[in-house]
Write an enzyme that holds these catalytic residues in place. Structure first.
Site, mmCIF file in Angstrom:
data_model
loop_
_atom_site.group_PDB
_atom_site.id
_atom_site.type_symbol
_atom_site.label_atom_id
_atom_site.label_comp_id
_atom_site.label_asym_id
_atom_site.label_seq_id
_atom_site.Cartn_x
_atom_site.Cartn_y
_atom_site.Cartn_z
ATOM 1 N N LYS A 138 -21.993 -6.666 -46.423
ATOM 2 C CA LYS A 138 -22.247 -6.299 -47.639
ATOM 3 C C LYS A 138 -21.698 -6.912 -48.920
ATOM 4 O O LYS A 138 -20.848 -7.764 -48.744
ATOM 5 C CB LYS A 138 -22.303 -4.760 -47.881
ATOM 6 C CG LYS A 138 -23.046 -4.022 -46.870
ATOM 7 C CD LYS A 138 -24.516 -4.281 -46.676
ATOM 8 C CE LYS A 138 -25.428 -3.519 -46.107
ATOM 9 N NZ LYS A 138 -25.686 -3.763 -44.554
HETATM 10 C C1 LIG Z 1 -31.200 -1.149 -45.812
HETATM 11 C C2 LIG Z 1 -29.988 -0.576 -44.980
HETATM 12 N N1 LIG Z 1 -30.072 0.579 -44.850
HETATM 13 C C3 LIG Z 1 -29.066 1.483 -44.195
HETATM 14 C C4 LIG Z 1 -28.122 0.578 -43.690
HETATM 15 C C5 LIG Z 1 -26.851 1.259 -42.937
HETATM 16 O O1 LIG Z 1 -25.656 1.134 -43.255
HETATM 17 P P1 LIG Z 1 -24.549 0.880 -42.344
HETATM 18 O O2 LIG Z 1 -24.423 0.071 -41.411
HETATM 19 O O3 LIG Z 1 -23.077 1.060 -42.959
HETATM 20 O O4 LIG Z 1 -24.391 2.267 -41.401
HETATM 21 C C6 LIG Z 1 -27.891 -0.797 -43.766
HETATM 22 C C7 LIG Z 1 -26.732 -1.740 -43.462
HETATM 23 O O5 LIG Z 1 -26.907 -2.533 -42.341
HETATM 24 C C8 LIG Z 1 -28.902 -1.443 -44.376
HETATM 25 O O6 LIG Z 1 -28.971 -2.629 -44.707
#
Ligand SMILES: Cc1ncc(COP(=O)(O)O)c(C=O)c1O
Length: 359
Positions: free
Chosen positions: A179
Site C-alpha cells: 500500500k
Molecule cells: C480494496 C481493498 N479492500 C480491502 C483490502 C484488505 O486489506 P488487507 O489486505 O490489509 O486485509 C485490500 C487490500 O489488499 C484492498 O485493496
C-alpha cells in the site's frame, strides 16, 4: 526485475521498531495510541482505531454499524475480495453495482436502482488511489437514509474537493506492504462518531468494556506497538510517497502510447496506489508477457470480478451481469508506479510498453 511494489523502509522505521522492542511494551500500547491520533489527523477526522488488517477494519466497521443478517450492502464488483467478504462475515448480502468505465469506481448513476427496503449501507471502494464520486454517493445515502462505509484501503491521502478519503463516512484502510504506506500488516478505521469509535474498540477487544466482562461477541483485532511504530514513521513520509507516485504517473501518462491511461477528474487528487491502463484489442495478456520478458513486473487487478468468483457463484448464485466490470477484468493492466522506481526504470517501462504497442 522491476517489481510491482517495494516497501520503503528507512533508518527511522528500524530505529522505531528497536525502541519498541527495548521498551517492554510490544503488544497494543502507547505507539498504537499515537499512530491512531496521527492517522485521524491525516484523514481529518476525530477518531481512528487501529486493527490487524484492512479486512478486519472493514469487518469491525460493518459490525459497529450493526450490519447483520437480512441487510444488504451496496458495493463494487471490481475490487479486492475483502470488500465483499467483509459484508459476508456479518451475514449481510453484498449487492453489486457496476462500475464507471472511465474511473473504474462504482457508477453512482446505477446505485439508486439497486436500493431495496433491506439496503442499510453503501460501501464505495476508492480503487487504485482515486476516490469515488462521494458528493453523488453522499446525496443518495442521505436521500435513502443509508450508512456509508468507505473502503479506502488503496487511497491513503487521496482527496475529493480537498476532503480526504475516509472522512465521508466510516473509513477503512489497509496497511499491507504494497500500500501507499504500511505497518507490515495492519488496518485503520476512521470516524467522527464517538459511539462508532467506542464500539470498534470494544469489538477489537473481545466485546469487552470492563476488564473480563464481555457484553457482546468480539474478536482479537488488536494492532501491536511494533506495527504501529513502523506505521507512525511511514505516515510521516506519506505525502512524499504520494508525490513521488504522482510524478511517476505523470511521466507514464505523458509518454505511454496505444493504451488508455488513467484519468484524474477535476477536483480529485489521485494517489496512484496503482497505475492502471486499459489495453485495447485483446492485447493485454501479451503485453504483460512482453513486459515480463523485459524484466518488468505488472499485475491484473482484478482478473475476475467478485460476483464471478466461483465461491460467490456457488454459494450465492449471483445471476447478474456487470458488463463494465467484466470488460475491465479483461483489459486492465497495472504497471509499477511505487516510489522506489528510478528514472531509468520509468523509461525502461515506457520504452518496452510502447515498443509492444507499435510506437
Ligand atoms: C480494496 C481493498 N479492500 C480491502 C483490502 C484488505 O486489506 P488487507 O489486505 O490489509 O486485509 C485490500 C487490500 O489488499 C484492498 O485493496
Amino acid at each position: 526485475m522491476i517489481s510491482m511494489a517495494k516497501p520503503q523502509m528507512g533508518a527511522e522505521e528500524k530505529q522505531a521498531v528497536l525502541e519498541v522492542l527495548d521498551s517492554g511494551i510490544i503488544a497494543q500500547g502507547p505507539r498504537v495510541k499515537a499512530f491512531e491520533q496521527a492517522f485521524a489527523d491525516m484523514v481529518g477526522v476525530k477518531y481512528a482505531i487501529a486493527t490487524t488488517s484492512g479486512t478486519t477494519a472493514l469487518h469491525t466497521a460493518l459490525l459497529a454499524h450493526d450490519i447483520s443478517k437480512g441487510d444488504e450492502v451496496i458495493t463494487s464488483p471490481f475490487t479486492f475480495i475483502a470488500s465483499a467478504n467483509s459484508i459476508l462475515y456479518t451475514s449481510a448480502r453484498p449487492v453489486f453495482v457496476d462500475i464507471d468505465p472511465v474511473t473504474f469506481n462504482i457508477n453512482p448513476e446505477l446505485i439508486e436502482s439497486a436500493i431495496t427496503p433491506h439496503t442499510r449501507a453503501i460501501l464505495p471502494v476508492h480503487l487504485y488511489g482515486l476516490m469515488c464520486d462521494m458528493e453523488r454517493i453522499l446525496a443518495i445515502a442521505q436521500k435513502y437514509n443509508l450508512l456509508i462505509i468507505e473502503d479506502a484501503c488503496q487511497s491513503h491521502g487521496a482527496t475529493y474537493n480537498g476532503q480526504r478519503a475516509g472522512s465521508y463516512g466510516t473509513g477503512t484502510f489497509s496497511l499491507y506492504p504494497t500500500k501507499n504506506m504500511t505497518s507490515a500488516e495492519g488496518g485503520m478505521i476512521t470516524t467522527n462518531n464517538p459511539e462508532i469509535d467506542e464500539e470498534c474498540r470494544v469489538i477489537r477487544q473481545h466485546g469487552m468494556r470492563t476488564r473480563y466482562y464481555h457484553d457482546e461477541l468480539g474478536f482479537n483485532f488488536r494492532m501491536t506497538d511494533v506495527h504501529a511504530a513502523i506505521g507512525l514513521e511511514q505516515l510521516k513520509k506519506l505525502g512524499k510517497f504520494n508525490q513521488q507516485r504522482r510524478e511517476n504517473a505523470q511521466f507514464f501518462t505523458a509518454n505511454l502510447r496505444g493504451v488508455i491511461t488513467p484519468c484524474e477528474p477535476e477536483g480529485f487528487q489521485h494517489v496512484y496506489h496503482q497505475y492502471t491502463v486499459r489495453v485495447p484489442d485483446g492485447k493485454r495478456d501479451s503485453l504483460r508477457s512482453y513486459l515480463a520478458d523485459h524484466d518488468i513486473g505488472s499485475e491484473i487487478y482484478y482478473p475476475v470480478p467478485v460476483h464471478r468468483q466461483s465461491f460467490y457463484q456457488r454459494e450465492f448464485n449471483y445471476h447478474i451481469e456487470m458488463p463494465e466490470a467484466e470488460r475491465a477484468a479483461t483489459e486492465v493492466l497495472s504497471l509499477p508506479v511505487h516510489p522506489g522506481l528510478s528514472h531509468s526504470d520509468l523509461e525502461h517501462i515506457v520504452t518496452a510498453a510502447n515498443q509492444f504497442m507499435g510506437y
